[in-house]
Design a protein around this motif. Sequence first.
Motif, PDB file in Angstrom:
ATOM      1  N   ARG A 175       0.580  -1.467   0.135  1.00  0.00           N
ATOM      2  CA  ARG A 175       0.321  -0.165  -0.093  1.00  0.00           C
ATOM      3  C   ARG A 175       1.138   0.698   0.514  1.00  0.00           C
ATOM      4  N   GLU A 176       2.753   1.202   1.372  1.00  0.00           N
ATOM      5  CA  GLU A 176       2.779   2.105   0.668  1.00  0.00           C
ATOM      6  C   GLU A 176       3.797   3.006  -0.723  1.00  0.00           C
ATOM      7  N   ALA A 177       3.784   1.654  -0.984  1.00  0.00           N
ATOM      8  CA  ALA A 177       4.602   1.719  -2.457  1.00  0.00           C
ATOM      9  C   ALA A 177       3.515   1.779  -3.522  1.00  0.00           C
ATOM     10  N   GLY A 178       2.150   2.531  -3.163  1.00  0.00           N
ATOM     11  CA  GLY A 178       1.603   2.760  -4.067  1.00  0.00           C
ATOM     12  C   GLY A 178       1.029   1.587  -4.858  1.00  0.00           C
ATOM     13  N   VAL A 179       0.783   0.387  -4.302  1.00  0.00           N
ATOM     14  CA  VAL A 179       0.473  -1.163  -4.709  1.00  0.00           C
ATOM     15  C   VAL A 179      -0.887  -1.525  -4.388  1.00  0.00           C
ATOM     16  N   THR A 180      -1.937  -1.685  -4.655  1.00  0.00           N
ATOM     17  CA  THR A 180      -2.995  -2.202  -4.302  1.00  0.00           C
ATOM     18  C   THR A 180      -2.863  -3.679  -3.939  1.00  0.00           C
ATOM     19  N   PRO A 181      -2.233  -4.058  -3.103  1.00  0.00           N
ATOM     20  CA  PRO A 181      -2.421  -5.526  -2.600  1.00  0.00           C
ATOM     21  C   PRO A 181      -2.631  -6.726  -3.378  1.00  0.00           C
ATOM     22  N   LEU A 182      -4.435  -6.766  -3.575  1.00  0.00           N
ATOM     23  CA  LEU A 182      -5.256  -7.739  -4.221  1.00  0.00           C
ATOM     24  C   LEU A 182      -6.478  -7.051  -5.898  1.00  0.00           C
ATOM     25  N   ALA A 183      -5.590  -7.723  -6.477  1.00  0.00           N
ATOM     26  CA  ALA A 183      -6.550  -7.461  -7.462  1.00  0.00           C
ATOM     27  C   ALA A 183      -7.816  -8.496  -8.004  1.00  0.00           C
ATOM     28  N   MET A 184      -8.935  -7.766  -7.746  1.00  0.00           N
ATOM     29  CA  MET A 184      -9.914  -8.544  -7.885  1.00  0.00           C
ATOM     30  C   MET A 184     -11.158  -8.041  -8.952  1.00  0.00           C
ATOM     31  N   GLY A 185     -11.184  -8.804 -10.071  1.00  0.00           N
ATOM     32  CA  GLY A 185     -12.226  -8.676 -11.371  1.00  0.00           C
ATOM     33  C   GLY A 185     -13.763  -8.342 -10.464  1.00  0.00           C
ATOM     34  N   GLY A 186     -14.280  -7.362 -11.474  1.00  0.00           N
ATOM     35  CA  GLY A 186     -15.436  -6.950  -9.977  1.00  0.00           C
ATOM     36  C   GLY A 186     -17.229  -7.851 -11.479  1.00  0.00           C
ATOM     37  N   GLN A 187     -16.469  -9.656 -11.650  1.00  0.00           N
ATOM     38  CA  GLN A 187     -17.752 -10.370 -11.867  1.00  0.00           C
ATOM     39  C   GLN A 187     -18.277 -11.599 -11.229  1.00  0.00           C
ATOM     40  N   ALA A 188     -19.260 -11.834 -10.538  1.00  0.00           N
ATOM     41  CA  ALA A 188     -19.847 -12.139  -9.714  1.00  0.00           C
ATOM     42  C   ALA A 188     -19.120 -13.844  -9.269  1.00  0.00           C
ATOM     43  N   TRP A 189     -18.763 -14.296 -10.359  1.00  0.00           N
ATOM     44  CA  TRP A 189     -17.867 -15.527 -10.356  1.00  0.00           C
ATOM     45  C   TRP A 189     -16.681 -15.862  -9.933  1.00  0.00           C
ATOM     46  N   GLN A 190     -15.900 -14.403 -10.629  1.00  0.00           N
ATOM     47  CA  GLN A 190     -14.358 -14.812  -9.616  1.00  0.00           C
ATOM     48  C   GLN A 190     -14.608 -14.293  -8.023  1.00  0.00           C
ATOM     49  N   GLN A 191     -15.862 -13.322  -7.880  1.00  0.00           N
ATOM     50  CA  GLN A 191     -15.440 -12.625  -6.464  1.00  0.00           C
ATOM     51  C   GLN A 191     -15.989 -14.283  -5.492  1.00  0.00           C
ATOM     52  N   SER A 192     -16.979 -15.624  -6.751  1.00  0.00           N
ATOM     53  CA  SER A 192     -17.680 -16.319  -5.719  1.00  0.00           C
ATOM     54  C   SER A 192     -15.926 -17.270  -5.609  1.00  0.00           C
ATOM     55  N   GLY A 193     -16.136 -17.376  -6.802  1.00  0.00           N
ATOM     56  CA  GLY A 193     -14.838 -18.788  -7.263  1.00  0.00           C
ATOM     57  C   GLY A 193     -13.615 -18.550  -5.996  1.00  0.00           C
ATOM     58  N   ALA A 194     -12.981 -17.238  -6.034  1.00  0.00           N
ATOM     59  CA  ALA A 194     -12.243 -16.695  -4.265  1.00  0.00           C
ATOM     60  C   ALA A 194     -11.869 -17.522  -3.661  1.00  0.00           C
ATOM     61  N   PHE A 195     -13.654 -17.700  -2.644  1.00  0.00           N
ATOM     62  CA  PHE A 195     -13.822 -18.200  -1.565  1.00  0.00           C
ATOM     63  C   PHE A 195     -14.422 -19.416  -1.546  1.00  0.00           C
ATOM     64  N   ASN A 196     -14.897 -19.657  -2.677  1.00  0.00           N
ATOM     65  CA  ASN A 196     -15.527 -21.384  -3.346  1.00  0.00           C
ATOM     66  C   ASN A 196     -14.741 -22.567  -2.940  1.00  0.00           C
ATOM     67  N   ASN A 197     -14.106 -22.206  -3.938  1.00  0.00           N
ATOM     68  CA  ASN A 197     -13.105 -23.291  -4.815  1.00  0.00           C
ATOM     69  C   ASN A 197     -11.453 -22.928  -4.061  1.00  0.00           C
ATOM     70  N   VAL A 198     -10.805 -21.560  -4.308  1.00  0.00           N
ATOM     71  CA  VAL A 198      -9.452 -21.573  -3.281  1.00  0.00           C
ATOM     72  C   VAL A 198      -9.556 -21.228  -1.637  1.00  0.00           C
ATOM     73  N   MET A 199     -10.160 -19.719  -1.060  1.00  0.00           N
ATOM     74  CA  MET A 199      -9.460 -19.902   0.397  1.00  0.00           C
ATOM     75  C   MET A 199     -10.487 -21.163   1.354  1.00  0.00           C
ATOM     76  N   ALA A 200     -11.549 -21.508   0.556  1.00  0.00           N
ATOM     77  CA  ALA A 200     -12.169 -22.046   1.657  1.00  0.00           C
ATOM     78  C   ALA A 200     -11.466 -23.493   1.769  1.00  0.00           C
ATOM     79  N   ILE A 201     -11.497 -23.612   0.236  1.00  0.00           N
ATOM     80  CA  ILE A 201     -10.139 -25.085   0.572  1.00  0.00           C
ATOM     81  C   ILE A 201      -8.782 -25.456   1.533  1.00  0.00           C
ATOM     82  N   ALA A 202      -7.832 -23.710   0.931  1.00  0.00           N
ATOM     83  CA  ALA A 202      -6.467 -23.380   1.826  1.00  0.00           C
ATOM     84  C   ALA A 202      -7.146 -23.152   2.913  1.00  0.00           C
TER      85      ALA A 202
END
Lengths: 413, 312
Positions: A175-202
């Motif tokens: 953040r200090e370096a002017g970078v957004t830490p995480l890029a996430m697209g605006g479509q529902a499947w991306q936001q949902s997939g990041a949880f259902n498929n990635v974070m939930a399993i990990a």
Amino acid sequence: MRTTLGALLCSAATMGAAQAQDGVDLEVMHWWTSGGEAAAVGKFAEALDEKTPHSWVDGAIAGGGDTARPVMVSRIIGGDPPAAFQFNHGRQAEELIEAGLLLDLTDVAEAQGWTDIVNPPGLLESCTIDGRIYCAPINIHSWNWMWLSGPAYEKAGLEMPTDWTGFIESAPALREAGVTPLAMGGQAWQQSGAFNNVMAIAIAGPEAWLSVMRDKNADTVLGEDYGRAFEAYAEARDLAQGWSGQDWNQATNAVITGEAGAQIMGDWAQGEFAVAGKTAGEDYGCLPGLGLGAYLQTGGDAFYFPKQDDPAVEAAQKELAALLLSPEVQVSFNSVKGSLPIRGDVDLTTVNECTQKGLDLLAKDQTLPSTEQLVSPDTITQLNDLMTEFWNTPSMTAEDVQARYAEVIADAD
Amino acid sequence: MAIAEDADRAPGDRPRGATRRPVRLFQNLQAKVAMVPMIFVALVVFLGGTIWTVVHSFTGSGLLPRLNWVGLDQYERLWSSRKWLVSIENLAIYGIFSIVGTLVIGFVLAALLDRKIRFEDTFRTIFLYPFALSFIVTGLIWQWLLNPDLGIQNVVRGAGWEGFAFDPLNNPDLVMYGLLIAGLWQGTGLIMCIMLAGLRGIDEDIWKAARVDGIGVVKTYVLIIIPMMRPVFVTALVLITSGIVKLYDLVVAMTSGGPGISSEVPAKYVMQATFGGQNLGQGFAASTMMLVMVVIILIPWAYLEFGGRRRG
């Protein structure tokens, strides 16, 4: 558009009748439109045009699977089916098969010995209903990756982290370096997939995930393991503030340029890094399973072939199905697409660091089925709605979303 | 037999001073024959399709229609779905602002053009031009215009006003108003033309009489001209309302329902449930509710409009 397609189909039909021995035009519908994807599907077209008398008519639909699937289904139900179309493995095509609208590929599969070559076997099982095979699996895609930006970490003067915890710690510096830490697209499947498929399993672990997705156990959602996953997801929401874009490849591009620090996205993102000429390990890093528990989901894409009246077209469809699984096409397609081949007996010519990590996990059998294989599209739509609402409503807490997630799972079929 | 004889004659040359009473069914036979396709379409396509949809909304149909009854389950799920409630709320916001905005802006533009200005044709063409574009194109244009990095915000910042912020499409509270801007831009031109035609239909003498009585211009418009233009307003209202209920493509082109679910609309819910979620029953339940909404608005209006006239 519709009339041109109609005209193409008409000409295909007349040509087929006049010269039954010669090639026919096969219209193939898919939603591969980003740079890397289009290059990969071009390999199929090339192979079909060169190795068979038939020609490939490209029916690409922009806007991702959620836009494309309704178009395909309405064309099939409406009696104007394409020669072949792409779906994800799993339950999406269940009802079309039950209604007898899709071509039975069992004879092709037997002649080519698909049961012996397709690895993991779960891919072919998803194509099989009542012992008959209805689709040609073409690649293995796994959602379970986080992509890290080399340039962004350079700007912040840090080493790339090795897991999610390290990523969270590095976020303030980004953040200090002017970078957004995480890029996430605006479509529902991306936001949902990041949880259902990635974070939930990990974060919640593969057992808890299977209990939710396979056994539809709502109590597990309310449990402690899932609670931690929802907390992490809420944290991710804060980290994604400051970058906005719609498509996943826009987000990948932000990682490539160093505008954003990381993206949670499936291995198809690697195709974009490849098109941009980036090297794995230097320009970008990859963490399967967020670096916590490395499990790969072995979902993927498959081609289905709607039933046609013309026997010439049907023969051509079967030829195409066999061609898609042939070793050379598997190698040329998958090395461009960034996905893994579905045959255990081929070698990808150039395997980079990230693909190698994926192949190792596959060899160690640290795999899970994809969400699409376990859950009906109806439930996925409900989860998408919920997760995108959470992602865009800062006032909604992790506990809120946990409770409502449990409700959806309790109602799931 | 009498019927056959009667049918042989063309309706035009019915026997003059005939002693038999003509069979009523065969009066204006040509016109009635010409009506048959229309009646057929109305009955089979509109009415039949509507009944079919309503019936299937009580089933658990998935990707394909089936008749496995589930009672009111689909409706229960519909009304407990957060997305549906947001959709209804959004439609109400969009609807009210769109009706008021289009009528007011359309009438004001028409009134200004009617003041015998120069280059009237040019202005009329400019105002009507957006209507020639589809909602998809309109949506894309406004998506770019409202994009903070490309559009209005960027231009104003470039002109030196650094702190300027105008990003309605990424703000859940403002996104419906962003859509409204595009909707109004596209739709007011047509309404303006209809209003202008209405204004041209007002007799010059009315204006002269008003002037003789010393009534101001604005007052003449509000108290005399607008009440006289009632049928024009009704036509405009019907056109606008039908556009509101089917609002779909603009949302898809501009926001695809986002951010989150904050710009969802009922038509999009129907599409998403039917094709995305492969749940026809749910989609049909939602479209049945849309029909009910239209009927609720339509019946009192039709009663006032037609019932009232008969009484008068």
